[in-house]
Design a protein around this motif. Structure first.
Motif, PDB file in Angstrom:
ATOM      1  N   LEU A 248       0.828  -1.207   0.000  1.00 42.35           N
ATOM      2  CA  LEU A 248       0.000   0.000   0.000  1.00 42.35           C
ATOM      3  C   LEU A 248       0.860   1.254   0.000  1.00 42.35           C
ATOM      4  CD1 LEU A 248      -2.792  -1.049   2.503  1.00 42.35           C
ATOM      5  CD2 LEU A 248      -2.996  -0.741   0.034  1.00 42.35           C
ATOM      6  N   TYR A 249       1.927   1.250   0.781  1.00 49.52           N
ATOM      7  CA  TYR A 249       2.824   2.394   0.832  1.00 49.52           C
ATOM      8  C   TYR A 249       3.523   2.602  -0.515  1.00 49.52           C
ATOM      9  CZ  TYR A 249       6.102   5.710   2.837  1.00 49.52           C
ATOM     10  OH  TYR A 249       6.818   6.842   3.112  1.00 49.52           O
ATOM     11  N   ALA A 250       3.844   1.518  -1.196  1.00 45.93           N
ATOM     12  CA  ALA A 250       4.472   1.627  -2.517  1.00 45.93           C
ATOM     13  C   ALA A 250       3.516   2.257  -3.525  1.00 45.93           C
ATOM     14  CB  ALA A 250       4.916   0.249  -2.993  1.00 45.93           C
ATOM     15  N   MET A 251       2.253   1.856  -3.479  1.00 46.39           N
ATOM     16  CA  MET A 251       1.281   2.442  -4.415  1.00 46.39           C
ATOM     17  C   MET A 251       1.067   3.925  -4.139  1.00 46.39           C
ATOM     18  SD  MET A 251      -1.577  -0.487  -5.105  1.00 46.39           S
ATOM     19  CE  MET A 251      -2.092  -0.650  -3.420  1.00 46.39           C
ATOM     20  N   VAL A 252       0.926   4.286  -2.875  1.00 49.56           N
ATOM     21  CA  VAL A 252       0.728   5.693  -2.526  1.00 49.56           C
ATOM     22  C   VAL A 252       1.976   6.509  -2.863  1.00 49.56           C
ATOM     23  CG1 VAL A 252       0.373   7.269  -0.588  1.00 49.56           C
ATOM     24  CG2 VAL A 252      -1.014   5.218  -0.793  1.00 49.56           C
ATOM     25  N   GLY A 253       3.142   5.959  -2.606  1.00 59.24           N
ATOM     26  CA  GLY A 253       4.387   6.657  -2.925  1.00 59.24           C
ATOM     27  C   GLY A 253       4.555   6.884  -4.412  1.00 59.24           C
ATOM     28  N   PHE A 254       4.203   5.895  -5.216  1.00 59.92           N
ATOM     29  CA  PHE A 254       4.306   6.050  -6.666  1.00 59.92           C
ATOM     30  C   PHE A 254       3.353   7.122  -7.174  1.00 59.92           C
ATOM     31  CE2 PHE A 254       2.709   4.885 -10.906  1.00 59.92           C
ATOM     32  CZ  PHE A 254       3.872   5.050 -11.618  1.00 59.92           C
ATOM     33  N   VAL A 255       2.116   7.079  -6.727  1.00 60.90           N
ATOM     34  CA  VAL A 255       1.126   8.055  -7.188  1.00 60.90           C
ATOM     35  C   VAL A 255       1.512   9.463  -6.745  1.00 60.90           C
ATOM     36  CG1 VAL A 255      -1.284   8.782  -6.918  1.00 60.90           C
ATOM     37  CG2 VAL A 255      -0.743   6.395  -7.366  1.00 60.90           C
ATOM     38  N   SER A 256       1.997   9.602  -5.525  1.00 65.30           N
ATOM     39  CA  SER A 256       2.379  10.940  -5.053  1.00 65.30           C
ATOM     40  C   SER A 256       3.598  11.468  -5.806  1.00 65.30           C
ATOM     41  CB  SER A 256       2.643  10.924  -3.554  1.00 65.30           C
ATOM     42  OG  SER A 256       3.755  10.112  -3.255  1.00 65.30           O
ATOM     43  N   THR A 257       4.542  10.622  -6.144  1.00 63.55           N
ATOM     44  CA  THR A 257       5.705  11.063  -6.913  1.00 63.55           C
ATOM     45  C   THR A 257       5.300  11.507  -8.311  1.00 63.55           C
ATOM     46  OG1 THR A 257       7.142   9.552  -5.700  1.00 63.55           O
ATOM     47  CG2 THR A 257       7.956  10.361  -7.799  1.00 63.55           C
ATOM     48  N   VAL A 258       4.430  10.750  -8.945  1.00 61.64           N
ATOM     49  CA  VAL A 258       3.968  11.119 -10.284  1.00 61.64           C
ATOM     50  C   VAL A 258       3.171  12.420 -10.239  1.00 61.64           C
ATOM     51  CG1 VAL A 258       2.434  10.420 -12.171  1.00 61.64           C
ATOM     52  CG2 VAL A 258       4.038   8.783 -11.200  1.00 61.64           C
ATOM     53  N   ALA A 259       2.316  12.579  -9.231  1.00 58.15           N
ATOM     54  CA  ALA A 259       1.517  13.799  -9.122  1.00 58.15           C
ATOM     55  C   ALA A 259       2.402  15.012  -8.870  1.00 58.15           C
ATOM     56  CB  ALA A 259       0.492  13.653  -8.006  1.00 58.15           C
TER      57      ALA A 259
END
Length: 89
Positions: free
Chosen positions: A66-77
């Motif tokens: 879950l942390y990996a998914m949130v981290g990826f989305v936040s980096t892209v945003a």
């Protein structure tokens, strides 16, 4: 023997997390800060996985995904915000 290796890996990842935190604070540009934050996400995921192996609990692995998914989305945003200045088109 594996417990010593896990403790060593945990210490190395924690030290890398501190170095990345220093880079976030003292970096010359915004893109360097973004890269350091992304690397901090990867190191935090590795720490969560190490704690999961030490504790023997599967909940840490789910938390790391879950942390990996949130981290990826936040980096892209954040990268999109830096490039265009707006998140919603």
């Amino acid at each position: 023997m594996i417990s010593y290796a896990l403790m060593f890996a945990t210490g190395c990842y924690a030290l890398a997390l501190l170095f990345n935190l220093y880079r976030v604070v003292k970096s010359p540009g915004v893109t360097d800060r973004l890269l350091a934050l992304d690397t901090m996400t990867i190191n935090a995921i590795a720490l969560i996985i190490c704690f999961g192996i030490i504790e023997g609990s599967m909940i840490f692995f789910e938390a790391s995904v879950l942390y990996a998914m949130v981290g990826f989305v936040s980096t892209v945003a954040y990268a999109k915000f830096l490039l265009r200045g707006d998140l919603i088109e």
